[in-house]
Design an enzyme around this catalytic site. Structure first.
Site, PDB file in Angstrom:
ATOM      1  N   CYS A 228       1.032  -1.359   0.102  1.00 14.87           N
ATOM      2  CA  CYS A 228      -0.199   0.026  -0.112  1.00 14.87           C
ATOM      3  C   CYS A 228       1.017   1.212  -0.103  1.00 14.87           C
ATOM      4  O   CYS A 228       0.894   2.234   0.892  1.00 14.87           O
ATOM      5  CB  CYS A 228      -0.896   0.005   0.952  1.00 14.87           C
ATOM      6  SG  CYS A 228      -2.054  -1.497   1.333  1.00 14.87           S
ATOM      7  N   ALA A 229       1.722   1.321  -1.143  1.00 20.33           N
ATOM      8  CA  ALA A 229       2.912   2.144  -1.032  1.00 20.33           C
ATOM      9  C   ALA A 229       2.423   3.833  -1.089  1.00 20.33           C
ATOM     10  O   ALA A 229       3.224   4.471  -0.512  1.00 20.33           O
ATOM     11  CB  ALA A 229       3.682   1.876  -2.177  1.00 20.33           C
ATOM     12  N   GLY A 232       5.019   6.716  -1.504  1.00 17.45           N
ATOM     13  CA  GLY A 232       6.342   6.149  -1.221  1.00 17.45           C
ATOM     14  C   GLY A 232       7.076   6.593   0.053  1.00 17.45           C
ATOM     15  O   GLY A 232       8.254   6.166   0.004  1.00 17.45           O
ATOM     16  N   GLY A 233       6.697   7.139   1.132  1.00 22.10           N
ATOM     17  CA  GLY A 233       7.513   7.551   2.104  1.00 22.10           C
ATOM     18  C   GLY A 233       8.195   6.407   2.828  1.00 22.10           C
ATOM     19  O   GLY A 233       9.427   6.536   2.986  1.00 22.10           O
ATOM     20  N   LYS A 234       7.462   5.502   3.046  1.00 25.34           N
ATOM     21  CA  LYS A 234       7.960   4.319   3.676  1.00 25.34           C
ATOM     22  C   LYS A 234       8.647   3.393   2.558  1.00 25.34           C
ATOM     23  O   LYS A 234       9.826   2.475   2.947  1.00 25.34           O
ATOM     24  CB  LYS A 234       6.725   3.522   4.351  1.00 25.34           C
ATOM     25  CG  LYS A 234       6.210   4.182   5.554  1.00 25.34           C
ATOM     26  CD  LYS A 234       5.120   3.343   6.448  1.00 25.34           C
ATOM     27  CE  LYS A 234       4.392   4.234   7.380  1.00 25.34           C
ATOM     28  NZ  LYS A 234       3.715   5.362   7.210  1.00 25.34           N
ATOM     29  N   ASP A 252       0.354  -0.051  -5.417  1.00 23.92           N
ATOM     30  CA  ASP A 252      -0.820   0.826  -5.020  1.00 23.92           C
ATOM     31  C   ASP A 252      -1.765   0.639  -6.232  1.00 23.92           C
ATOM     32  O   ASP A 252      -1.784   0.452  -7.048  1.00 23.92           O
ATOM     33  CB  ASP A 252      -0.388   2.242  -4.746  1.00 23.92           C
ATOM     34  CG  ASP A 252      -1.166   3.147  -3.861  1.00 23.92           C
ATOM     35  OD1 ASP A 252      -1.006   2.745  -2.537  1.00 23.92           O
ATOM     36  OD2 ASP A 252      -2.076   3.617  -4.303  1.00 23.92           O
ATOM     37  N   ASP A 297       0.529  -1.003   4.809  1.00 25.24           N
ATOM     38  CA  ASP A 297       0.299   0.317   5.661  1.00 25.24           C
ATOM     39  C   ASP A 297      -1.004   0.711   5.189  1.00 25.24           C
ATOM     40  O   ASP A 297      -1.039   1.492   4.236  1.00 25.24           O
ATOM     41  CB  ASP A 297       1.434   1.354   5.202  1.00 25.24           C
ATOM     42  CG  ASP A 297       1.138   2.677   6.125  1.00 25.24           C
ATOM     43  OD1 ASP A 297       0.570   2.683   6.860  1.00 25.24           O
ATOM     44  OD2 ASP A 297       1.752   3.610   5.728  1.00 25.24           O
ATOM     45  N   CYS A 350      -2.333   4.453  10.716  1.00 27.71           N
ATOM     46  CA  CYS A 350      -1.707   5.775  11.499  1.00 27.71           C
ATOM     47  C   CYS A 350      -3.339   6.152  12.282  1.00 27.71           C
ATOM     48  O   CYS A 350      -3.491   7.183  12.659  1.00 27.71           O
ATOM     49  CB  CYS A 350      -1.533   6.840  10.800  1.00 27.71           C
ATOM     50  SG  CYS A 350      -2.515   7.357   9.283  1.00 27.71           S
TER      51      CYS A 350
END
Length: 399
Positions: A228-229, A232-234, A252, A297, A350
């Site tokens: 679940c990119a 793309g931060g993670k 994604d 995520d 989150c």
């Protein structure tokens, strides 16, 4: 910095638009800043801070305006907000007829009735699920968000970034995290104009968010999927911990987000990422048993990041949350099949709601006895974390 009436008028006009349920605060604020390139850095930061204050305390502000007069209607919301957050009014604002002591008493009485400026249904839902800790968390989520950076260890080191930013008059300090790559921004600054940012030496990322990827325990050379990119931060964090070695697939449902990821990866010097849009269930099925590590995520309510996105609480409703919970359940069940035997998966949100977190993992384990929970992590603002709210569970596939 002189706070002009024109600045406040522009701010209030923008805040008025946030009452439209079809408009989102982050986009409105971006448009406001872009349409006023002449504003100085201090003016821009004043607008940003007060904009989010006014969105955050919308319910309390509306209550004060209903029961008290703040003079000019065009800037009344700003005046009421300044009183709520304890901010000094500029000299040009006539507050001679405002009984500040009376209004402070009004605020104190109204806060409990107005659920700390949360919608009643949301406050009660969180209170029901979280219990006695919720009022402390709710108050913490009403505080402004701090700024944190993740140093790109593929290109540089913390000391080098600290020194480079100092040359641009940007002060940062190291934050102790497992990844040893977090910096807290301590001074007002043009971060994204800095030479360090242009060189791909850091990304903006909350220190709570930075704890998710190390929790997956990735190693260089492994096969890893960020399913679940998003933008793309993670994914970029994964690439750094993998030292640009191995296979890293970013997936994604939104192609445009993956396009953004490609641009960010180029700037960060990441060449190990492969992107793939999820067009149907077959896209996921083709990856069955292929990965040593799986990061999920998942889409969530975002209640853990209300400091950054305070308008979330005005857009959410119970139906939204029920829909998200159903989607999370489906993603965890289907996407977990990409993990190989002996591999590990991290389910992350989150959110601070157990229904999106622990309960999801418990349900999954009940239905999938070939998986076991290795460790979980809960970050609750005001309770166990000074950062944003996150949840992560690391699961191991036994057979």
């Amino acid at each position: 910095m002189p706070i002009t009436r024109q600045l406040i008028l522009a701010l209030c006009e923008c805040v008025e638009q946030t009452y439209n349920p079809n408009l989102h605060s982050d986009k409105l604020l971006t448009q406001l800043l872009q349409s006023n390139p002449h504003w100085e850095l201090d003016e821009r930061q004043y607008v940003v801070v007060n904009f989010y204050h006014m969105v955050r305390f919308r319910r309390l502000i509306d209550y004060l305006l209903e029961h008290h007069s703040f003079g000019s209607e065009s800037i009344a919301k700003w005046a009421a907000c300044s009183l709520i957050v304890g901010q000094t009014w500029p000299e040009w604002f006539d507050h001679s007829e405002i009984d500040e002591q009376s209004m402070q008493s009004s605020i104190a009485r109204a806060e409990a009735d107005l659920k700390l400026s949360y919608p009643n249904w949301l406050y009660e839902l969180c209170e029901q699920q979280i219990g006695e800790q919720w009022p402390v968390i709710a108050a913490a989520l009403n505080q402004p968000a701090e700024q944190y950076l993740r140093v790109n260890t593929l290109k540089t080191t913390l000391p080098e970034v600290i020194a480079l930013l100092a040359k641009d008059n940007i002060q940062v300090v190291e934050i102790a995290l497992p990844s040893h790559s977090a910096l807290k921004v301590e001074s007002n600054s043009h971060l994204f104009r800095s030479s360090a940012f242009q060189s791909g030496f850091f990304e903006m990322q909350d220190a709570g968010s930075q704890q998710i990827v190390p929790f997956l325990q990735v190693k260089p050379g492994q096969k890893v999927v960020d399913a679940c990119a998003g933008a793309g931060g993670k994914t970029l964090h994964l690439a750094a911990l993998m030292e640009n070695r191995g296979r890293l697939l970013a997936m994604d449902i939104h192609e445009h987000k993956l396009d953004t990821l490609k641009q960010r990866a180029k700037r960060a010097g990441v060449h190990v990422i492969e992107t793939r849009a999820i067009q149907s269930s077959k896209t996921v099925k083709r990856q069955k048993d292929k990965f040593d590590r799986v990061l999920l995520d998942v889409p969530c309510s975002g209640l853990g990041v209300l400091r950054r996105n305070p308008d979330t609480k005005w857009h959410l409703n119970l139906e939204n949350i029920d829909t998200l919970i159903a989607l999370q359940t489906e993603i965890l069940q289907r996407y977990s099949q990409m993990c190989n035997v002996g591999g590990k998966l991290v389910y992350a949100t989150c959110s601070i709601l157990p229904a999106e977190n622990e309960h999801q993992v418990e349900r999954f384990l009940e239905n999938n006895p070939n998986w076991e929970l290795e460790e979980s992590m809960t970050l609750l603002p005001g309770i166990s974390s000074e950062f944003d709210g996150f949840y992560a569970a690391r699961l191991v596939r036994k057979n």
